[in-house]
Design a protein around this motif. Sequence first.
Motif, PDB file in Angstrom:
ATOM      1  N   ILE A  70       0.808  -1.214   0.000  1.00  0.00           N
ATOM      2  CA  ILE A  70       0.000   0.000   0.000  1.00  0.00           C
ATOM      3  C   ILE A  70       0.847   1.273   0.000  1.00  0.00           C
ATOM      4  O   ILE A  70       0.364   2.358  -0.291  1.00  0.00           O
ATOM      5  CB  ILE A  70      -0.973  -0.012   1.201  1.00  0.00           C
ATOM      6  CG1 ILE A  70      -2.076   1.030   1.025  1.00  0.00           C
ATOM      7  CG2 ILE A  70      -0.236   0.164   2.511  1.00  0.00           C
ATOM      8  CD1 ILE A  70      -3.187   0.915   2.059  1.00  0.00           C
ATOM      9  N   GLY A  71       2.125   1.142   0.320  1.00  0.00           N
ATOM     10  CA  GLY A  71       2.986   2.314   0.356  1.00  0.00           C
ATOM     11  C   GLY A  71       2.526   3.295   1.427  1.00  0.00           C
ATOM     12  O   GLY A  71       2.206   2.898   2.552  1.00  0.00           O
ATOM     13  N   ASP A  72       2.477   4.590   1.089  1.00  0.00           N
ATOM     14  CA  ASP A  72       2.036   5.596   2.059  1.00  0.00           C
ATOM     15  C   ASP A  72       0.593   6.026   1.844  1.00  0.00           C
ATOM     16  O   ASP A  72       0.164   7.086   2.314  1.00  0.00           O
ATOM     17  CB  ASP A  72       2.961   6.818   2.033  1.00  0.00           C
ATOM     18  CG  ASP A  72       3.000   7.506   0.668  1.00  0.00           C
ATOM     19  OD1 ASP A  72       2.489   6.930  -0.314  1.00  0.00           O
ATOM     20  OD2 ASP A  72       3.545   8.625   0.590  1.00  0.00           O
ATOM     21  N   HIS A  73      -0.174   5.183   1.157  1.00  0.00           N
ATOM     22  CA  HIS A  73      -1.582   5.486   0.918  1.00  0.00           C
ATOM     23  C   HIS A  73      -2.446   5.066   2.107  1.00  0.00           C
ATOM     24  O   HIS A  73      -1.998   4.367   3.021  1.00  0.00           O
ATOM     25  CB  HIS A  73      -2.072   4.785  -0.351  1.00  0.00           C
ATOM     26  CG  HIS A  73      -1.525   5.380  -1.606  1.00  0.00           C
ATOM     27  ND1 HIS A  73      -1.865   6.642  -2.045  1.00  0.00           N
ATOM     28  CD2 HIS A  73      -0.640   4.881  -2.529  1.00  0.00           C
ATOM     29  CE1 HIS A  73      -1.234   6.905  -3.175  1.00  0.00           C
ATOM     30  NE2 HIS A  73      -0.485   5.859  -3.483  1.00  0.00           N
ATOM     31  N   VAL A  74      -3.704   5.483   2.058  1.00  0.00           N
ATOM     32  CA  VAL A  74      -4.693   5.214   3.102  1.00  0.00           C
ATOM     33  C   VAL A  74      -5.860   4.450   2.483  1.00  0.00           C
ATOM     34  O   VAL A  74      -6.216   4.680   1.328  1.00  0.00           O
ATOM     35  CB  VAL A  74      -5.200   6.546   3.707  1.00  0.00           C
ATOM     36  CG1 VAL A  74      -6.327   6.314   4.712  1.00  0.00           C
ATOM     37  CG2 VAL A  74      -4.038   7.300   4.357  1.00  0.00           C
ATOM     38  N   GLU A  75      -6.442   3.546   3.229  1.00  0.00           N
ATOM     39  CA  GLU A  75      -7.666   2.885   2.769  1.00  0.00           C
ATOM     40  C   GLU A  75      -8.777   3.932   2.692  1.00  0.00           C
ATOM     41  O   GLU A  75      -9.077   4.593   3.694  1.00  0.00           O
ATOM     42  CB  GLU A  75      -8.088   1.770   3.724  1.00  0.00           C
ATOM     43  CG  GLU A  75      -7.198   0.550   3.670  1.00  0.00           C
ATOM     44  CD  GLU A  75      -7.818  -0.654   4.367  1.00  0.00           C
ATOM     45  OE1 GLU A  75      -9.027  -0.614   4.702  1.00  0.00           O
ATOM     46  OE2 GLU A  75      -7.082  -1.648   4.565  1.00  0.00           O
ATOM     47  N   CYS A  76      -9.379   4.074   1.519  1.00  0.00           N
ATOM     48  CA  CYS A  76     -10.387   5.120   1.305  1.00  0.00           C
ATOM     49  C   CYS A  76     -11.640   4.574   0.637  1.00  0.00           C
ATOM     50  O   CYS A  76     -11.611   3.518  -0.007  1.00  0.00           O
ATOM     51  CB  CYS A  76      -9.818   6.232   0.413  1.00  0.00           C
ATOM     52  SG  CYS A  76      -8.521   7.219   1.189  1.00  0.00           S
ATOM     53  N   VAL A  77     -12.717   5.316   0.796  1.00  0.00           N
ATOM     54  CA  VAL A  77     -13.974   5.042   0.105  1.00  0.00           C
ATOM     55  C   VAL A  77     -14.241   6.196  -0.853  1.00  0.00           C
ATOM     56  O   VAL A  77     -14.243   7.365  -0.446  1.00  0.00           O
ATOM     57  CB  VAL A  77     -15.155   4.913   1.079  1.00  0.00           C
ATOM     58  CG1 VAL A  77     -16.432   4.559   0.309  1.00  0.00           C
ATOM     59  CG2 VAL A  77     -14.867   3.876   2.149  1.00  0.00           C
ATOM     60  N   GLN A 110      -2.287   3.357   7.106  1.00  0.00           N
ATOM     61  CA  GLN A 110      -3.267   2.688   6.249  1.00  0.00           C
ATOM     62  C   GLN A 110      -4.700   2.950   6.707  1.00  0.00           C
ATOM     63  O   GLN A 110      -5.617   3.019   5.892  1.00  0.00           O
ATOM     64  CB  GLN A 110      -2.988   1.187   6.256  1.00  0.00           C
ATOM     65  CG  GLN A 110      -3.961   0.348   5.453  1.00  0.00           C
ATOM     66  CD  GLN A 110      -3.546  -1.116   5.424  1.00  0.00           C
ATOM     67  OE1 GLN A 110      -2.432  -1.468   5.816  1.00  0.00           O
ATOM     68  NE2 GLN A 110      -4.429  -1.973   4.965  1.00  0.00           N
ATOM     69  N   TYR A 111      -4.905   3.111   8.013  1.00  0.00           N
ATOM     70  CA  TYR A 111      -6.245   3.271   8.577  1.00  0.00           C
ATOM     71  C   TYR A 111      -6.488   4.687   9.111  1.00  0.00           C
ATOM     72  O   TYR A 111      -7.378   4.907   9.928  1.00  0.00           O
ATOM     73  CB  TYR A 111      -6.453   2.253   9.701  1.00  0.00           C
ATOM     74  CG  TYR A 111      -6.232   0.829   9.254  1.00  0.00           C
ATOM     75  CD1 TYR A 111      -7.055   0.250   8.288  1.00  0.00           C
ATOM     76  CD2 TYR A 111      -5.178   0.072   9.775  1.00  0.00           C
ATOM     77  CE1 TYR A 111      -6.849  -1.051   7.863  1.00  0.00           C
ATOM     78  CE2 TYR A 111      -4.971  -1.231   9.352  1.00  0.00           C
ATOM     79  CZ  TYR A 111      -5.806  -1.791   8.394  1.00  0.00           C
ATOM     80  OH  TYR A 111      -5.589  -3.077   7.976  1.00  0.00           O
ATOM     81  N   SER A 112      -5.730   5.651   8.629  1.00  0.00           N
ATOM     82  CA  SER A 112      -5.835   7.026   9.120  1.00  0.00           C
ATOM     83  C   SER A 112      -7.176   7.669   8.779  1.00  0.00           C
ATOM     84  O   SER A 112      -7.876   7.259   7.852  1.00  0.00           O
ATOM     85  CB  SER A 112      -4.718   7.877   8.518  1.00  0.00           C
ATOM     86  OG  SER A 112      -3.450   7.419   8.934  1.00  0.00           O
ATOM     87  N   SER A 113      -7.506   8.713   9.536  1.00  0.00           N
ATOM     88  CA  SER A 113      -8.687   9.534   9.257  1.00  0.00           C
ATOM     89  C   SER A 113      -8.295  10.596   8.240  1.00  0.00           C
ATOM     90  O   SER A 113      -7.380  11.388   8.469  1.00  0.00           O
ATOM     91  CB  SER A 113      -9.176  10.188  10.551  1.00  0.00           C
ATOM     92  OG  SER A 113     -10.263  11.049  10.298  1.00  0.00           O
TER      93      SER A 113
END
Length: 234
Positions: A70-77, A110-113
Motif C-alpha cells: 500500500i505504500g504511504d496510501h490510506v484505505e479510502c472510500v 493505512q487506517y488514518s482519518s
Amino acid sequence: MVKFFSCLLKKRNMVGSLPVHYVDTKYEKATFGMGCFWSGESLFGGQIGVLRTKVGYSGGTSPTAKYREIGDHVECVSVDYDPKKISYKQLLDLFWNNHEYGLTKRVKRQYSSLILYHTDAQKQAAMESIQEERVKRAPEIIITEIAEAGPFHPAEDYHQKFRLQAHKEFVKSLQLNSELLLKSFVAAKLNGYLVGVGGLKQFEKESSELGLSPTQLEYVRKYVIKNAGAGLSC
C-alpha cells in the motif's frame, strides 16, 4: 437456495428484467478515509442519494498501490453522490460519526482519518466541519488530515462490496463482474442494506429503483430487518 437463485437468473434473463447497475444522473465525488474501508463503503452505499461507491488506496505519493503493498496510501472510500438528494455536509456528518478508529488516536497510516477534497467548496466545508468537531469533541484532539484528492487506486475485487459478496449465490443472481463491483448502483445500495444500513422504511422507499425481482427484494428485506441497528465494524 443455490438452485433457486440459478432458476431465478435464467427466468430474469428470458424476460429481460435486470437489476439497475447504471444510472444516468449528474453527480459529485467525495473521498474519505475512516479506518477499515469495508464498513465505510457499506455506510455510504446505504444512503439515499449515493449512486456508486468503491474502495481503494489514496492520499499518498506511491505511484501504485495494492493491499499488500500500500505504500504511504490510506484505505479510502470513493463516493459518487447526487447533491440534489444528499449534501456534502451530510456526508461529512456520516464521516465524523462513524469512525471505527483513527479519529483521535494515532494508528497505522493505512487506517488514518482522511478527507480528500475534490473542489474548493469541499475544502471549505471540510475545514469548517473539522473546527466544529474540535469544539464538540474537546478535550479530545482530532487528528484527521484534510488534503486535495489525487490518484485513486481501486482495491482488489475481493475488497469491493465486501458485505454484499458474502451472499455468494445472491451475488450471482445480480450478474456482477469486476467492472460492476466498481460501478453498479444496485451493488452499492445492497452492500449497505444487507447489513442494516438505512433501515426498513428507507429500503422500502428506494426498493422500486433497484430493479430487483419480488423474491430478491424479499431476500434483502429479511437481512435489513435482521441487521438493523447492529452497527458496522471490520
